[in-house]
Design a protein around this motif. Structure first.
Motif, PDB file in Angstrom:
ATOM      1  N   GLY A 116       0.810  -1.215   0.000  1.00 20.84           N
ATOM      2  CA  GLY A 116       0.000   0.000   0.000  1.00 20.84           C
ATOM      3  C   GLY A 116       0.841   1.260   0.000  1.00 20.84           C
ATOM      4  N   LEU A 117       1.898   1.269   0.804  1.00 21.02           N
ATOM      5  CA  LEU A 117       2.770   2.441   0.870  1.00 21.02           C
ATOM      6  C   LEU A 117       3.517   2.644  -0.448  1.00 21.02           C
ATOM      7  N   LYS A 118       4.018   1.555  -1.034  1.00 25.93           N
ATOM      8  CA  LYS A 118       4.741   1.671  -2.300  1.00 25.93           C
ATOM      9  C   LYS A 118       3.825   2.199  -3.402  1.00 25.93           C
ATOM     10  N   PHE A 119       2.605   1.682  -3.440  1.00 22.43           N
ATOM     11  CA  PHE A 119       1.648   2.156  -4.433  1.00 22.43           C
ATOM     12  C   PHE A 119       1.343   3.634  -4.219  1.00 22.43           C
ATOM     13  N   SER A 120       1.162   4.039  -2.958  1.00 25.56           N
ATOM     14  CA  SER A 120       0.813   5.425  -2.653  1.00 25.56           C
ATOM     15  C   SER A 120       1.933   6.386  -3.041  1.00 25.56           C
ATOM     16  N   VAL A 121       3.172   6.006  -2.731  1.00 28.73           N
ATOM     17  CA  VAL A 121       4.314   6.847  -3.090  1.00 28.73           C
ATOM     18  C   VAL A 121       4.385   7.013  -4.608  1.00 28.73           C
ATOM     19  N   LYS A 122       4.208   5.914  -5.340  1.00 24.73           N
ATOM     20  CA  LYS A 122       4.257   5.951  -6.796  1.00 24.73           C
ATOM     21  C   LYS A 122       3.109   6.786  -7.364  1.00 24.73           C
ATOM     22  N   ALA A 123       1.919   6.601  -6.797  1.00 22.48           N
ATOM     23  CA  ALA A 123       0.736   7.304  -7.305  1.00 22.48           C
ATOM     24  C   ALA A 123       0.821   8.801  -7.070  1.00 22.48           C
ATOM     25  N   ILE A 124       1.355   9.201  -5.932  1.00 19.78           N
ATOM     26  CA  ILE A 124       1.414  10.622  -5.604  1.00 19.78           C
ATOM     27  C   ILE A 124       2.443  11.336  -6.475  1.00 19.78           C
ATOM     28  N   GLN A 125       3.441  10.583  -6.986  1.00 24.84           N
ATOM     29  CA  GLN A 125       4.471  11.166  -7.825  1.00 24.84           C
ATOM     30  C   GLN A 125       4.069  11.221  -9.296  1.00 24.84           C
ATOM     31  N   ALA A 126       3.058  10.426  -9.658  1.00 25.01           N
ATOM     32  CA  ALA A 126       2.635  10.356 -11.059  1.00 25.01           C
ATOM     33  C   ALA A 126       1.935  11.652 -11.474  1.00 25.01           C
ATOM     34  N   LYS A 127       2.189  12.081 -12.704  1.00 25.69           N
ATOM     35  CA  LYS A 127       1.546  13.280 -13.219  1.00 25.69           C
ATOM     36  C   LYS A 127       0.095  12.972 -13.587  1.00 25.69           C
ATOM     37  N   SER A 128      -0.782  13.917 -13.300  1.00 28.08           N
ATOM     38  CA  SER A 128      -2.193  13.706 -13.589  1.00 28.08           C
ATOM     39  C   SER A 128      -2.827  15.029 -13.991  1.00 28.08           C
ATOM     40  N   SER A 129      -3.793  14.942 -14.907  1.00 25.54           N
ATOM     41  CA  SER A 129      -4.512  16.143 -15.336  1.00 25.54           C
ATOM     42  C   SER A 129      -5.697  16.440 -14.427  1.00 25.54           C
ATOM     43  N   TYR A 130      -5.956  15.528 -13.466  1.00 21.95           N
ATOM     44  CA  TYR A 130      -7.089  15.716 -12.571  1.00 21.95           C
ATOM     45  C   TYR A 130      -6.692  16.574 -11.366  1.00 21.95           C
ATOM     46  N   VAL A 131      -7.621  17.386 -10.929  1.00 24.08           N
ATOM     47  CA  VAL A 131      -7.391  18.218  -9.746  1.00 24.08           C
ATOM     48  C   VAL A 131      -8.380  17.792  -8.660  1.00 24.08           C
ATOM     49  N   ILE A 132      -7.848  17.349  -7.546  1.00 23.58           N
ATOM     50  CA  ILE A 132      -8.685  16.942  -6.425  1.00 23.58           C
ATOM     51  C   ILE A 132      -8.550  17.990  -5.328  1.00 23.58           C
ATOM     52  N   LYS A 133      -9.675  18.536  -4.898  1.00 26.31           N
ATOM     53  CA  LYS A 133      -9.632  19.586  -3.889  1.00 26.31           C
ATOM     54  C   LYS A 133     -10.873  19.484  -3.004  1.00 26.31           C
TER      55      LYS A 133
END
Length: 339
Positions: A105-122
């Motif tokens: 879970g931690l490895k996936f989260s670190v990778k996902a947070i570093q990935a570029k995305s066109s979506y904006v979550i706020k």
């Protein structure tokens, strides 16, 4: 402090333990119990600080300590610190069963947070978010009114209790947050799903060891109930047990399709949890997915035991996260698609 904790008087437990660590700041056992107490009342941010203190003082006292800290940091979104805590697990007790799950879970989260995305979550604009936890939102078909669960302070439970609140969208911003009249009680109400026309609410209520379901009637540990909105009194009914879907075990997380044809919910069978689809016209039921994930259903609450589910706009699929993935499940019983 131990006497207070034994009878679940968490407020007194914290008071006495604070005296202990003030007098003896290096007393690791007191810090460990402080961390556990704050976890019990869902104050994980405080528990993280206290667990770090305890482990740095003497991590030999609690074998699972670093692993629990890593999981808390993962949940809080502090992934780098979680990986650091996980390194200590490797050095100390890598054989712990939950280690692989938290590491993945931690490895996936670190990778996902570093990935570029066109979506904006706020955060939603307006008044809906507060210092108290808000979760399990459900929206009318118009998109202009939302009902959600909020954890409020309670004299009966230091961890708080779940109640329903609503907010309306006004000029692009969510307006005043108001409790739903008629449906909230001194006991937990959670995981709501509102009908497309906003007149019916299916929700979960769980029994307590001392008071059962209160003024409601139930058959299992957690049951599904139906409440209807009265336009004249501008209030909701208390909620009637919906009957057949409920068993002597556990049912929760109801999700209505916007056309009012389907009700999907979580149910427990043979010590595992799955998703069931019920045709509201015929009463026929079928398993959509089973089993779906590890869980802790015996905690007897509606918070966090199942992922939030949602129908696609055409009501042909249900979107749900389980097994570490987001899944698209055909309501007709076809092959599940991993997104």
């Amino acid at each position: 402090a131990l006497d207070a904790y034994a009878v679940k008087d968490f407020s007194q437990t914290i008071t006495e333990l604070n005296k202990a660590v003030t007098k003896s700041p290096n007393y690791a056992l007191a810090w460990f119990l402080l961390a556990q107490t704050h976890r019990d009342i869902l104050q994980d941010s405080i528990a993280i600080i206290e667990l770090q203190m305890a482990l740095n003082l003497d991590d030999t006292l609690y074998k699972r300590g670093w692993l629990e800290l890593a999981e808390l940091l993962w949940k809080s979104g502090d992934y780098d610190a979680g990986m650091d805590a996980l390194d200590m697990v490797v050095k100390k007790h890598w054989e712990l069963k939950q280690f692989k799950w938290v590491r993945a879970g931690l490895k996936f989260s670190v990778k996902a947070i570093q990935a570029k995305s066109s979506y904006v979550i706020k955060p939603l604009e307006g008044d809906v978010n507060s210092m108290r936890p808000e979760y399990f939102p459900t929206m009318e078909l118009s998109g202009n009114r939302m009902v959600f669960t909020k954890l409020v302070r309670s004299r009966n439970n230091p961890a708080g209790q779940e109640e329903f609140f609503s907010s309306s969208l006004i000029n692009g911003s969510w307006g005043e947050v108001l409790p739903l009249r008629g449906i909230n009680t001194p006991f937990n109400e959670g995981a709501p799903s509102i009908s497309g026309n906003g007149k019916t609410l299916i929700f979960t209520s769980c029994a307590t060891p001392t008071d059962g379901f209160g003024d409601r009637e139930g058959v299992g540990s957690c049951d599904l109930f139906e409440s209807r909105y009265d336009t004249k009194s501008e209030s909701w009914s208390l909620g009637n047990n919906i009957g057949a879907p409920n068993t002597t075990s556990w049912e929760s997380q109801p999700t209505l399709s916007s056309d009012g044809k389907w009700l999907v919910y979580g149910s427990r069978w043979n010590d595992k949890t799955g998703l069931i689809a019920r045709d509201l016209k015929t009463g026929e039921e079928k398993w959509l997915a089973y089993p779906i994930q590890r869980d802790d259903i015996e905690s007897q609450n509606t918070l966090g035991t199942l992922p939030v589910m949602s129908f696609t706009p055409d009501n042909k699929f249900v979107l749900a996260s389980y097994g570490g993935k987001i899944n698209k499940i055909p309501i007709d019983g076809g092959t599940t698609i991993n997104i």
